[in-house]
Design an enzyme around this catalytic site. Structure first.
Site, PDB file in Angstrom:
ATOM      1  N   CYS A  75       0.833  -1.207   0.000  1.00 53.75           N
ATOM      2  CA  CYS A  75       0.000   0.000   0.000  1.00 53.75           C
ATOM      3  C   CYS A  75       0.870   1.260   0.000  1.00 53.75           C
ATOM      4  CB  CYS A  75      -0.922  -0.014   1.217  1.00 53.75           C
ATOM      5  SG  CYS A  75      -1.975   1.443   1.320  1.00 53.75           S
ATOM      6  N   CYS A  94      -0.517   4.124   2.112  1.00 46.85           N
ATOM      7  CA  CYS A  94      -0.333   3.976   3.556  1.00 46.85           C
ATOM      8  C   CYS A  94       1.130   4.222   3.947  1.00 46.85           C
ATOM      9  CB  CYS A  94      -0.704   2.568   4.027  1.00 46.85           C
ATOM     10  SG  CYS A  94      -2.164   1.872   3.262  1.00 46.85           S
ATOM     11  N   ASP A  95       2.075   3.690   3.172  1.00 46.09           N
ATOM     12  CA  ASP A  95       3.466   3.615   3.638  1.00 46.09           C
ATOM     13  C   ASP A  95       4.455   4.490   2.875  1.00 46.09           C
ATOM     14  OD1 ASP A  95       2.535   1.661   5.369  1.00 46.09           O
ATOM     15  OD2 ASP A  95       2.997   0.028   3.991  1.00 46.09           O
TER      16      ASP A  95
END
Ligand code: FAD
Ligand code: NAP
Length: 304
Positions: A130, A133-134
């Site tokens: 992701c 997200c990261d």
């Protein structure tokens, strides 16, 4: 007893809930996490009609907020199993059992793993599925993105805002991604390509990923590429274990429906990415949801 119980509140499930509730059915929408499904992992959506550009989480909230107004019961639970006893169907979660006259399965799909050494070991220590997200954890690093589809190429472009460089590792010499997305990647000076290569191993030290071992699919030659992170986008698997016993899937687990979203089991519908279909998009998920919401109503009227 719900008239219809919808499992999964991604774009497909939320649209089905809207249509079924507007048809005056008693609707439950059961979700194991936060509403929005895969849209929550998408930074920019540029192909949802009516919006030039909208973030996934924002579109998720726009779809979710009106549902309560129409009387949809938003329920929380991780569905383990669905039992089809004809007119009464049961949805069994870890904690409780719900009953419904119709069920709409909208459980979507999960990202696939590579299954190579180091992938599980370095998960969350440089291996990610992701970018949204990261990605921000990888400022000024050299990154690898694995895959050649829309997700891999789009997320590689997204990562260039943080990374020093991004190498897309693809097992063929031609991308699967849509042409417009490919062209943007080719024009991005931070992106390069490792064609005809597979990732054989992810290596690192005690804390973090340090390199990937690549294999040339034509010559078999091995090489090592230094990187601080590996983002894996090699496709999707259906989330359909809960209907595995019902005989409604193909061999890979994708749910088979007709063009009215009906499975071979009367009153059980399936929509969105979990279906066997060609184009897995927000627009097609929404279209499936509208049809199933209406068909659930039709089914209940016909059953009397
Ligand atoms: P999902 O969005 O997968 O939602 C399924 C829901 O079901 C989830 O919320 C999940 O938690 C829930 N669920 C699953 N199992 C259970 C269970 N056992 N119990 C309870 N709840 C459960 N499409 C576009 O049109 N434009 C884009 O720009 C775009 N970008 C994308 C970027 C990425 C990185 C990815 C991965 C996909 C992208 N897509 C895009 C595809 C799009 O997101 C999907 O086609 C769409 O979200 C499918 O919707 P869905 O409702 O079928 O499933
Ligand atoms: P996908 O389209 O199935 O692409 C998967 C990619 O991974 C392919 O290039 C495939 O290679 C490669 N691959 C598969 N298994 C591999 C393995 N074991 N090792 C190495 N490479 C492997 O999956 P996706 O990109 O996640 O997209 C999923 C769905 O979401 C699609 O329907 C897509 O259109 C949609 N989506 C849409 C958008 C958008 O509209 N903007 C954005 C993201 C996703 P091959 O090409 O050789 O098969």
């Amino acid at each position: 007893m719900y008239d219809t119980l919808i499992i999964g509140s991604g774009p497909a499930g939320m649209t089905a809930a809207l249509y079924a509730a507007r048809a005056n059915l008693k609707v439950g929408l059961l979700e194991r996490g936060v509403p929005g499904g895969q849209m929550n992992n998408t930074a920019d959506i540029e192909n949802y009609p009516g919006f030039d550009l909208i973030s996934g989480p924002e579109l998720s909230m726009k779809m979710y907020e009106p549902l309560e107004k129409f009387g949809v019961d938003n329920l929380y639970g991780f569905v383990q199993k669905i039992e089809d006893n004809g007119r009464v169907k049961r949805v069994i979660t870890e904690e409780e059992t719900f009953e419904a006259k119709t069920i709409i399965l909208a459980t979507g799909a999960n990202h696939r793993h590579l299954g190579v050494p180091g992938e599980a070991e370095y998960n969350s220590r440089g291996v990610s599925y992701c970018a949204v997200c990261d990605g921000a954890f990888f400022r000024d690093q050299d990154l690898v993105v694995v895959g050649g589809g829309d997700s891999a190429v789009e997320e590689a472009i997204y990562l260039t805002q943080f990374a020093k460089s991004v190498t897309i590792v693809h097992r063929r010499d031609e991308l699967r991604a849509q042409r417009i997305i490919q062209d943007r990647a080719f024009a991005n000076s931070k992106i390069s390509f490792a064609w005809n290569k597979t990732v054989e191993e992810i290596k690192g030290g005690d804390r973090q990923v340090e390199s990937v071992v690549l294999k040339d699919t034509q010559t078999g030659e091995l090489s090592e590429l230094a990187c601080g992170g590996v983002f894996i986008y090699v496709g999707l698997d259906p989330v359909s274990e809960m209907v595995a016993d019902l005989g409604v899937t193909d061999e890979a687990g994708w749910v088979l429906t007709d063009d009215q979203m009906a499975t071979s089991r009367p009153g059980l519908f399936a929509i969105g990415d979990v279906r066997q279909k060609h184009l897995r998009q927000i627009t097609t998920a929404v279209g499936d949801g509208a049809i199933a919401g209406q068909q659930a109503y039709q089914y209940i009227v016909e059953q009397g």
